[in-house]
Design a protein around this motif. Structure first.
Motif, short mmCIF file in Angstrom:
data_model
loop_
_atom_site.label_atom_id
_atom_site.label_comp_id
_atom_site.label_asym_id
_atom_site.label_seq_id
_atom_site.Cartn_x
_atom_site.Cartn_y
_atom_site.Cartn_z
N LYS A 279 0.83 -1.21 0.00
CA LYS A 279 0.00 0.00 0.00
C LYS A 279 0.86 1.26 0.00
N ASP B 35 2.34 1.65 -3.48
CA ASP B 35 1.30 2.07 -4.42
C ASP B 35 1.11 3.58 -4.34
N ARG C 168 4.16 0.70 -11.19
CA ARG C 168 2.82 0.72 -10.60
C ARG C 168 2.10 -0.61 -10.81
N GLN D 167 1.07 -3.50 -7.67
CA GLN D 167 -0.27 -4.02 -7.42
C GLN D 167 -0.25 -5.46 -6.95
#
Length: 290
Positions: A243, A246, A283, A287
């Protein structure tokens, strides 16, 4: 430590009494989401296993399948003699009331509910639950090992792309140095094209300074450098990291967009386009990280 969210684990255990087969699959998810498919004989494990599996997997969509093949009897039939007596009295009374000579037969009793009950072997159930629980945990550990191996590959790929981004930031920083001269020359050429005397040095310097200030990307470059340093630190030193990474990858992409919108220098724009391609790939990889 970096771990992937995708993986597959399989584990089997056999005894004289039963064969146990476990399969666990894991895919990406923002949260921890677990689904069980298990036989009724160990249905209570759905509650018992949830927290230990969350401690192992942290995040991801988890599917757990348990199959058990029994080699022995776990439930024994038992005749409810008291209930049979009650049914016999009822049958006899019905026969008398309706003036029926036929006596009730065995199949009449067997059709009645609860005449034959089944008693569980509690000791065997406890043993089965214990062994199944241990088998699931072993399977989860195997899956987690696979996720860790894939995480190492992800970290290697992301680290290489971060290095490329850092090199591109240096190129952008070097290319921004002559932004004032670029705007100054643009104003001189524009005035010449319009047939205006281009000797108003003070005015040209003033306008070039204003545009140069608007096009200044020093702050964006500073933030980019900071994001890349922080990204590398989190990737190698913390867990879970998905997280945070991200969020940072979004911030890196945002700074690159700002630089592209501010700059009119082709060298910078080309480098930003290349950097955004690397950022997009990071990115995508992030994930899949826990």
């Amino acid at each position: 430590m970096t771990k992937s969210m995708t993986g597959y684990g399989k584990y089997s255990k056999s005894t004289e009494k039963y064969d146990i087969s476990i399969e666990i699959k894991s895919v990406n998810s923002k949260y921890f989401d677990i689904n069980f498919r298990l036989p009724k004989s160990v249905s209570a494990l759905e509650i018992t296993l949830r927290q230990p599996l969350q401690d192992i997997f942290i995040r991801g969509k988890i599917d757990v399948r348990i199959d058990i093949n029994m080699h022995t009897i776990t439930k024994y039939p038992s005749l409810n003699t008291d209930l049979v007596k009650v049914y016999r009295e009822i049958f006899t009374k019905i026969a008398e009331e309706a003036n029926i000579e036929n006596k009730p037969k065995l199949d009449h009793f067997l059709r009645m509910p609860d005449v034959v009950d089944y008693i569980n072997d509690d000791s065997m159930e406890e043993e089965l639950e214990k062994i199944t629980y241990e088998a699931v945990i072993e399977c989860a550990k195997k899956l987690d090992e696979m996720r860790q191996k894939e995480g190492i590959a992800l970290e290697k790929d992301i680290t290489a792309r971060l290095h490329n981004l850092a090199e591109n930031v240096k190129l952008i920083e070097n290319a921004k140095e002559d932004v004032f001269e670029i705007w100054k020359n643009k104003f001189i050429k524009r005035m010449q094209d319009m047939g205006v005397d281009a000797n108003y040095e003070e005015r040209i310097v003033q306008e070039a300074s204003i545009m140069g200030e608007k096009a200044d990307i020093t702050e964006e470059i500073t933030r980019l450098k900071s994001h890349l340093i922080q990204f590398n630190h989190i990737l190698k030193e913390e867990y879970p990291v998905g997280k945070k990474l991200d969020f940072l990858s979004q911030e890196i992409h945002r700074e690159l967009n700002t630089i592209a919108s501010k700059s009119s220098k082709q060298e910078i724009i080309s480098t930003v386009v290349e950097s955004k391609a690397e950022s997009d790939r990071i990115r995508e990889q992030v994930q899949n990280i826990i």
